[in-house]
Each structure stands twice: as structure tokens, then as C-alpha cells.
Design a protein around this motif. Structure first.
Motif, PDB file in Angstrom:
ATOM      1  N   ALA A 185     -71.826 -19.381   8.828  1.00  0.00           N
ATOM      2  CA  ALA A 185     -70.884 -20.488   8.636  1.00  0.00           C
ATOM      3  C   ALA A 185     -69.749 -20.063   7.704  1.00  0.00           C
ATOM      4  N   LEU A 239     -61.377 -18.486  10.215  1.00  0.00           N
ATOM      5  CA  LEU A 239     -60.336 -19.488  10.478  1.00  0.00           C
ATOM      6  C   LEU A 239     -59.120 -19.253   9.584  1.00  0.00           C
ATOM      7  N   VAL A 252     -69.347 -15.355  15.764  1.00  0.00           N
ATOM      8  CA  VAL A 252     -70.160 -15.068  14.571  1.00  0.00           C
ATOM      9  C   VAL A 252     -71.656 -15.177  14.865  1.00  0.00           C
ATOM     10  N   GLY A 278     -67.049 -19.586  16.493  1.00  0.00           N
ATOM     11  CA  GLY A 278     -68.472 -19.865  16.246  1.00  0.00           C
ATOM     12  C   GLY A 278     -69.352 -19.039  17.158  1.00  0.00           C
ATOM     13  N   GLY A 279     -68.929 -18.903  18.423  1.00  0.00           N
ATOM     14  CA  GLY A 279     -69.685 -18.058  19.352  1.00  0.00           C
ATOM     15  C   GLY A 279     -69.654 -16.604  18.945  1.00  0.00           C
ATOM     16  N   LEU A 318     -62.880 -23.281  16.852  1.00  0.00           N
ATOM     17  CA  LEU A 318     -64.199 -23.279  16.212  1.00  0.00           C
ATOM     18  C   LEU A 318     -65.274 -22.892  17.206  1.00  0.00           C
ATOM     19  N   ASP A 319     -65.140 -23.360  18.443  1.00  0.00           N
ATOM     20  CA  ASP A 319     -66.130 -22.995  19.460  1.00  0.00           C
ATOM     21  C   ASP A 319     -66.115 -21.494  19.730  1.00  0.00           C
ATOM     22  N   VAL A 320     -64.910 -20.946  19.875  1.00  0.00           N
ATOM     23  CA  VAL A 320     -64.803 -19.509  20.192  1.00  0.00           C
ATOM     24  C   VAL A 320     -65.279 -18.654  19.023  1.00  0.00           C
ATOM     25  N   PHE A 342     -55.127 -20.567  15.407  1.00  0.00           N
ATOM     26  CA  PHE A 342     -55.851 -21.790  15.056  1.00  0.00           C
ATOM     27  C   PHE A 342     -54.961 -23.015  15.276  1.00  0.00           C
ATOM     28  N   GLY A 343     -53.694 -22.907  14.901  1.00  0.00           N
ATOM     29  CA  GLY A 343     -52.785 -24.027  15.091  1.00  0.00           C
ATOM     30  C   GLY A 343     -52.515 -24.336  16.551  1.00  0.00           C
ATOM     31  N   ARG A 392     -56.615 -25.130  17.951  1.00  0.00           N
ATOM     32  CA  ARG A 392     -57.233 -26.130  17.079  1.00  0.00           C
ATOM     33  C   ARG A 392     -58.755 -26.177  17.253  1.00  0.00           C
ATOM     34  N   ALA A 393     -59.334 -27.307  17.640  1.00  0.00           N
ATOM     35  CA  ALA A 393     -60.798 -27.435  17.640  1.00  0.00           C
ATOM     36  C   ALA A 393     -61.477 -26.404  18.536  1.00  0.00           C
ATOM     37  N   LEU A 433     -67.466 -17.884   9.645  1.00  0.00           N
ATOM     38  CA  LEU A 433     -66.606 -18.679  10.526  1.00  0.00           C
ATOM     39  C   LEU A 433     -65.457 -19.287   9.736  1.00  0.00           C
ATOM     40  N   PHE A 434     -65.773 -19.831   8.565  1.00  0.00           N
ATOM     41  CA  PHE A 434     -64.743 -20.444   7.724  1.00  0.00           C
ATOM     42  C   PHE A 434     -63.680 -19.416   7.336  1.00  0.00           C
TER      43      PHE A 434
END
Lengths: 97, 344
Positions: B263, B270, B291, B288-289, B284-286, B276-277, B280-281, B266-267
Motif C-alpha cells: 500500500a 502515485l 504492486v 495496485g495490480g 489506482l487499479d493499474v 494520474f491526472g 485518475r481512479a 502504491l501511494f
């Protein structure tokens, strides 16, 4: 995604949980917050609760510990979340002091 | 007039391919290079428009392996012109990206690194399909080691040393993540080494000492190094991430590597994500997958070889050998589409 789960605490906030921790994304503010295990534990209890004592009571019941012990452990985390304005966002309303 | 000054010149012995100044003089650009010249640098296609050989030829010698000659449907178009502005610069060099002015420079020594800078900015702003991290990326055993960091953290120097130790190069600036496969495609640009690392790089790549240095604004003097000169190798495509290490240079000899929760990783990713801009959301999925499949560390780097030793030990402990074919055998995908530029 195999392990990380994603769900919405309220309309505005997206939580990406990995292991015992989480990364929370607020699309409205385009802001992210990292929650370690303790912070995420508090985060999960906040929904629907504004009052510190009520949050500590929920945590104490969950962990089977005394409320004052829980409060001493989680109070800094809760204070930080209030300082960053996250309590109000989780509730979907403006934060109240 | 020379295009760049040379610093730290010394007897370097037999120069590697692409690095010998004498060879540079005897290796004229191919016919028709004048303008425009197209280069497919991994997932990024660049078209350089310049009538000035002081920029066109050094650029070509850095990227001659990627030269594709004729036009393509998608490319970042870089144009270098000599213009006159009444104020404040007078006679100066103008760098345009896709028709928009990006830099005005007085000194010719500043042009080439700013061309590279302009390409990077265009990649971050417009390259479709990929989620992009600010990171150095190398690969081994069919997996990628990602070194995400802000500028001045030693990404390029560490990447250069890892290449010379047997790793394959994807980029010193971008991790290009395919959101469908979560694997990385290359952008094997020339490594940009800042003056503070010249001696370090010269120690393991003596030929680099004969390279010209350029002026890159507030970043100071830099050298642009062809990654193939560090060690000839093929560029891998479609590589899954095996390990992520966030480097931070600390002025002490002993490097340290601390495990990082996924986690937290991931943070931190970002924070260095160019797209990221844009996504956006979905970012996090990409990420997150990514990491979830990788071993994650915080690296406090020190002496360069000790740092590489620590990284490689962690790699052996945490990243399985994949049994994938050698990256040299992997086929190149189709050229990525970049709509809106030279579209038919």
C-alpha cells in the motif's frame, strides 16, 4: 485484481485496500491518502460516526479491549484524519468539530 | 562552431560502438536524413526537423539504431530552428514540439538536451495507452526492476551501472505500463547523466569520458549516453514488474534496502505518476495490480557497486526466474498509435 479490493465508503471516496493497509482516493479533490494498518482500522469505524468516543467504543468492542487503551492507541490517528479533513469526507458531509 | 564542449577527456582505449569521436566524424548521416528524420525509440516515435547539422548529426548518432527513415502515422515532431527575437534573446534557437514553441535557447550547447527534454514532456503529456511513471527501468530473467523517483535521486546513474552489469535497458525516465497486461514497454532513450555523476560513470564506462557535455538549464552540465555503449544488448518488450525500489541517494558508502508495504508502495508510485491526472481512479487499479505482483523496497543508495549488489541480492531472493524466453527473442509489438498527428 487478485488481492487488492476496491469499494466505496461513500460516493466521493474510493478505497483501494492492500493487505491490512489502504490507499484512499478522493476524486473530487484529486487527493490520495495512505492509511497504515492502524489508520485503516479507524477509517473503517468512522462511517456514520462523528464522535471520537463513539469511534473508540466501536474499536474497543471489535478488538475486545478497554476503551481507554484503544483511545490511547488510535487517538493520534483519528486526530490526523480530522486535521486533514477526512472524517467529514468519509461521512459525506462537512466535518464538525 | 562546436556543438558542445568536451570535459574530462582522457585516453579511453578502444571506444565502444557509437562513442568514438573519430568514428562519429567518419560516419555521416544517411542520405535523406536532412529533414525530417524519423526514429522509433521503443514505444515512442520521434520525428526531428532540423536543417542544422550541429544538432541533427549528434541526435542521429545517439539514435541511429532506431532510425526508420520514412514517415509514420504517429510521431512526436520536434523542430529546431535558428530565429531572431528582438528581445530578450536576439538570435537564438527555438525548439517546437508538434508545432508549439517549447524552448528558446541562446547557446547551441544547450539544444540537444533540451530536445530530449521536449520529447520527454511530449511523451508524458500525449503518449496514449500507457500509464507512465517517472522511473528508471531495467530487466533481467523476464522481469523488470523499476526505480521510481523524483529528479536528482540517481535514477539514471544507477540504471547505467545496472546495464553495464548485465541488465537490459528499458528507460531511465519512464516506466510505460500497459494497462491491459500490466507489463512494461521500453522507451530506450539516451541516458542523461548529470555532471555530479560523470566520474562515477567514467569508472565503469571509460568511453563516456570522451563524450561531449551539454548545458541543460538549472540541471547543469549533462552527458547523453547511448545505452548500447554501456553493454550491447537487445531491448525487451512486454516485461512484467518483478521488483520496485524507490531510490534515494544518501552520501554514505553502505546502501540500505528496506521492505515497503504494497500500500505504501502504491501511494509512493502515485506521487511519481505522470498520468494520474489523466486516468485518475483507474490509475489506482493499474498501479495496485502492479504492486501486488512485485517486491517493494525503499532504497537508500550509496556507493554505486555496493548499491547494485544490494539490489541484485534482493532480486535473487524475491523475484523468481520466469523461464520466459530471452528478451532478445520477444517480438516487437505494432507501433503505438498516436492520433491527431499526421493522421491520414
Amino acid at each position: 485484481m487478485p488481492e487488492a479490493t476496491r469499494w466505496r465508503i461513500c460516493r466521493e471516496v474510493v478505497v483501494h485496500r492492500i493487505d491490512d493497509e489502504a490507499v484512499v482516493y478522493d476524486p473530487g479533490a484529486h487527493e490520495v491518502l495512505y492509511l497504515d494498518a492502524d489508520a485503516f482500522e479507524v477509517f473503517k469505524q468512522v462511517d456514520g460516526t462523528r464522535d471520537d468516543a463513539a469511534i473508540f467504543l466501536k474499536l474497543a468492542q471489535k478488538h475486545g479491549e478497554r476503551t481507554d487503551e484503544v483511545a490511547s492507541r488510535f487517538a493520534p490517528v483519528l486526530a490526523a484524519m480530522r486535521r486533514h479533513g477526512w472524517i467529514g469526507r468519509i461521512l459525506g458531509a462537512d466535518e464538525v468539530s | 562552431m562546436s556543438t558542445a564542449s568536451t570535459t574530462g577527456r582522457r585516453d579511453v582505449g578502444p571506444a565502444l560502438d557509437g562513442y568514438n569521436p573519430a568514428r562519429r566524424a567518419s560516419c555521416p548521416a544517411p542520405p535523406g536524413l536532412e529533414s525530417p528524420a524519423y526514429y522509433r525509440i521503443g514505444a515512442v516515435t520521434v520525428c526531428l526537423h532540423s536543417a542544422d547539422a550541429r544538432f541533427r548529426e549528434p541526435f542521429h548518432h545517439l539514435y541511429q539504431r532506431h532510425y526508420i527513415g520514412g514517415p509514420t502515422l504517429s510521431a512526436v515532431h520536434i523542430r529546431v530552428d535558428r530565429i531572431i527575437r528582438v528581445r530578450p534573446l536576439g538570435r537564438c534557437f527555438r525548439i517546437c514540439v508538434d508545432g508549439e514553441e517549447r524552448f528558446l535557447l541562446r547557446k547551441p550547447q544547450a539544444v540537444l538536451p533540451h530536445v530530449e527534454w521536449a520529447i520527454n514532456a511530449a511523451v508524458a503529456a500525449t503518449l496514449p495507452r500507457y500509464h507512465q511513471l517517472h522511473a528508471g527501468v531495467v530487466a533481467r530473467d523476464g522481469f523488470a526492476l523499476v526505480l521510481p523517483a523524483q529528479p536528482q535521486c540517481g535514477k539514471s546513474t544507477l540504471t547505467a551501472r545496472l546495464i553495464s552489469r548485465g541488465w537490459s535497458y528499458l528507460s531511465d525516465e519512464f516506466a510505460l505500463i500497459d494497462p491491459e497486461t500490466l507489463s512494461l514497454d521500453p522507451y530506450p532513450k539516451a541516458l542523461c547523466i548529470k555532471e555530479g555523476s560523470f566520474e562515477i560513470v567514467d569508472a565503469f564506462c571509460p568511453a563516456a569520458g570522451a563524450l561531449p557535455s551539454y548545458e541543460k538549464s538549472w540541471k547543469g552540465r549533462v552527458r547523453l549516453i547511448d545505452p548500447q555503449a554501456l553493454r550491447p544488448h537487445r531491448t525487451p518488450w512486454g516485461i512484467p514488474v518483478g521488483m520496485i525500489a524507490f531510490p534515494r541517494y544518501v552520501a554514505r558508502p553502505a546502501p540500505t534496502l528496506h521492505p515497503l508495504s504494497r500500500a505504501r508502495a502504491l501511494f509512493q508510485l502515485l506521487g511519481v505518476c505522470f498520468t494520474f491526472g489523466r486516468y485518475r481512479a483507474a490509475t489506482l487499479d493499474v498501479l495496485g495490480g502492479v504492486v501486488e505482483r512485485a517486491a517493494c523496497f525503499q532504497l537508500e543508495s550509496g556507493e554505486i557497486d555496493a548499491t547494485c549488489d544490494v539490489l541484485e541480492a534482493a532480486w535473487r531472493a524475491h523475484v523468481p526466474t520466469s523461464g520466459r524466453p530471452d528478451p532478445a527473442d520477444l517480438t516487437h509489438p505494432e507501433e503505438p498509435v498516436r492520433p491527431g498527428v499526421e493522421a491520414a
